[in-house]
Design an enzyme around this catalytic site. Structure first.
Site, PDB file in Angstrom:
ATOM      1  CD  GLN A 128      51.027  47.749  50.544  1.00  0.00           C
ATOM      2  OE1 GLN A 128      50.847  46.900  51.405  1.00  0.00           O
ATOM      3  NE2 GLN A 128      50.027  48.368  49.914  1.00  0.00           N
ATOM      4  CE1 TYR A 130      47.042  47.793  48.153  1.00  0.00           C
ATOM      5  CE2 TYR A 130      46.844  47.096  50.433  1.00  0.00           C
ATOM      6  CZ  TYR A 130      47.106  46.805  49.115  1.00  0.00           C
ATOM      7  OH  TYR A 130      47.433  45.528  48.749  1.00  0.00           O
ATOM      8  CB  THR A 156      50.036  49.013  46.533  1.00  0.00           C
ATOM      9  OG1 THR A 156      51.298  48.544  47.026  1.00  0.00           O
ATOM     10  CG2 THR A 156      49.505  48.050  45.489  1.00  0.00           C
ATOM     11  CG  HIS A 278      47.561  43.845  43.548  1.00  0.00           C
ATOM     12  ND1 HIS A 278      47.573  45.103  44.087  1.00  0.00           N
ATOM     13  CD2 HIS A 278      47.465  43.002  44.600  1.00  0.00           C
ATOM     14  CE1 HIS A 278      47.476  45.024  45.407  1.00  0.00           C
ATOM     15  NE2 HIS A 278      47.412  43.750  45.745  1.00  0.00           N
ATOM     16  CG  ASP A 309      55.006  43.432  41.310  1.00  0.00           C
ATOM     17  OD1 ASP A 309      53.895  42.883  41.301  1.00  0.00           O
ATOM     18  OD2 ASP A 309      55.164  44.657  41.457  1.00  0.00           O
ATOM     19  N   GLY A 310      55.252  40.302  39.145  1.00  0.00           N
ATOM     20  CA  GLY A 310      54.168  39.537  38.526  1.00  0.00           C
ATOM     21  C   GLY A 310      54.712  38.358  37.741  1.00  0.00           C
ATOM     22  N   GLY A 311      54.470  37.158  38.243  1.00  0.00           N
ATOM     23  CA  GLY A 311      54.803  35.952  37.480  1.00  0.00           C
ATOM     24  C   GLY A 311      56.233  35.468  37.594  1.00  0.00           C
ATOM     25  NE  ARG A 313      54.607  31.742  40.013  1.00  0.00           N
ATOM     26  CZ  ARG A 313      54.109  32.979  40.191  1.00  0.00           C
ATOM     27  NH1 ARG A 313      54.907  33.986  40.498  1.00  0.00           N
ATOM     28  NH2 ARG A 313      52.810  33.195  40.062  1.00  0.00           N
ATOM     29  N   GLY A 332      56.144  37.605  44.784  1.00  0.00           N
ATOM     30  CA  GLY A 332      55.025  37.457  45.713  1.00  0.00           C
ATOM     31  C   GLY A 332      54.769  35.990  46.039  1.00  0.00           C
ATOM     32  NE  ARG A 333      49.252  34.234  43.033  1.00  0.00           N
ATOM     33  CZ  ARG A 333      49.099  35.404  42.411  1.00  0.00           C
ATOM     34  NH1 ARG A 333      50.144  36.051  41.913  1.00  0.00           N
ATOM     35  NH2 ARG A 333      47.890  35.940  42.283  1.00  0.00           N
TER      36      ARG A 333
END
Ligand SMILES: Cc1cc2nc3c(=O)[nH]c(=O)nc-3n(C[C@H](O)[C@H](O)[C@H](O)COP(=O)(O)O)c2cc1C
Length: 393
Positions: A128, A130, A156, A278, A309-311, A313, A332-333
């Protein structure tokens, strides 16, 4: 895995919070400004319902697919995160876990481990980048990643240097010198299990960025690299086309929130896009990615791979995203918390949670494969989706 096993991502998050020094945990949680996007990314999945069947269900469920040309066991990709000091094995532990579960991973250019070590642990690695520095330095980073065996490039673009957080940002040192260690000592000493892991590895959290090494071989610090990124003029669509041409291989543009940008990305010749904000770390109040996905998938899903992507779980979140048009999702997280909680085993644990949740949802929905999912499988409440004002009228 013994008693380090956890049953949901929420458990992993609680363990990460207990185990990590306060500033490292805060850096993982991230988010920007009021955290509205960060919260909406997860909350929106909770607003979507399932429409399950009870008989004629399928005894076998298939979850394999391809992403950017790679065969993967699950429609889940490990998202690139430039986060350091979570675990001494860092991205190499993540790569081993991803390889053990047959999934692909993105490696951040801000990562703490060299791309060569990560690709050796998981050949299904996308590098990845930038838009930062000179074109020469970008070509150098791409050449190195390609030579190391990276099988795709993630570019990204959704970052606008919005730094303030209502709940405060952690203090992160430029380098872990004696002065910084003295300042961080109280919080580190209150996390003995984390300290012990670094002591066992005979290392200190590394705040350099080896994959951004200069032509003389020296690597900038995290903040040195960040400063260079901030002072680089933002790219045009022609610049993106240039990057795509330089890389030549599979190319994922990460950070799309609008249909018009999705179309421009297609015109620039990308292989895939990720509908992404992000993880709520960019412009706060950008709506949850799952609210933007249906329009983007409708517009360009036939031409390029559409990821999200995002959230995410739970495995059920993955299934909802696929039902609404995504080919796969990135997490991610979720895996960062798993890494913090139990290293490689913790990341495997998170991927197993995703696999189990996907399987349960497929069973309940009467589907024998992720490829059979359709919007009919989810209950979308009125007013769920979002679009820019000119389209919403
Ligand atoms: C701590 C942290 C660091 C991140 N660093 C990067 C990065 O270096 N490059 C990148 O493309 N995305 C980065 N991201 C964004 C993730 O790749 C991904 O888009 C986001 O985490 C998805 O949301 P989720 O955390 O809710 O799954 C980062 C996210 C977090 C939380």
């Amino acid at each position: 895995m013994g008693n380090s096993w956890f049953e949901t991502v929420a458990h992993a998050q609680r363990r990460a919070r207990r185990r990590l020094p306060k500033s490292v945990y805060a850096a993982l949680l991230a988010g920007s400004e009021a955290g509205a996007t960060y919260r909406d990314n997860t909350a929106a999945f909770g607003e979507l319902g399932f429409a399950p069947h009870v008989a004629d269900l399928s005894g076998e469920r298939q979850t394999a697919t391809t992403v950017l040309g790679q065969d993967v066991a699950l429609p889940v990709v490990v998202s690139p995160t430039g986060v350091q000091a979570v675990h001494p094995d860092g991205e190499v532990a993540v790569a081993r876990a991803a390889a053990a579960r047959g999934v692909a991973m993105g490696l951040s250019s801000f990562a703490s481990k060299p791309v060569e070590e990560v690709v050796a642990a998981n050949p299904k690695t996308f590098f990845q980048m930038y838009w930062m520095g000179s074109k020469d330095s970008m070509v150098r980073a791409m050449d190195r990643a390609r030579a190391a065996g990276a099988v795709g490039l993630i570019v990204t673009l959704d970052w606008s240097f919005s730094h303030g957080r209502d709940w405060g940002s952690p203090w992160i040192p430029e380098q872990l010198d004696l002065r910084a260690m003295a300042k961080l000592a109280p919080q580190a000493l209150s996390r003995p299990a984390w300290l012990l892991e670094y002591a066992r590895a005979r290392s200190l959290p590394d705040l350099t960025t080896p994959n951004l090494a200069r032509s003389d071989g020296t690597a900038p610090t995290f903040f040195g690299a960040y400063g260079e990124w901030m002072s680089t003029p933002p790219p045009s669509w022609d610049d993106i086309r240039w990057l795509r041409d330089e890389w030549q291989g599979p190319f994922l543009l990460k950070g799309i929130s609008r249909v018009d940008d999705a179309r421009r990305a297609v015109d620039a010749g990308v292989t895939a896009i990720s509908v992404s904000n992000h993880g709520g770390n960019n412009l706060d109040t950008t709506p949850a990615t799952i609210r933007m996905l249906p329009a983007v998938a409708d517009a360009v899903g036939g031409e390029v791979e559409v990821l999200l992507d995002g959230g995410v779980r739970r495995g059920g979140d993955v299934v909802k995203a696929l039902a609404l048009g995504a080919r796969a999702v990135l997490i991610g997280r979720a895996y960062l918390w798993g890494l913090a909680a139990a290293g490689q085993a913790g990341v495997e644990n998170v991927l197993d949670i995703m696999a189990g949740g996907i399987d349960s949802a497929l069973l309940g929905l009467g589907r024998s494969s992720i490829h059979e999912l359709t919007p009919d499988d989810v209950v979308v409440p009125p007013g769920f989706t979002r679009a820019p004002a000119d389209r919403a009228r």
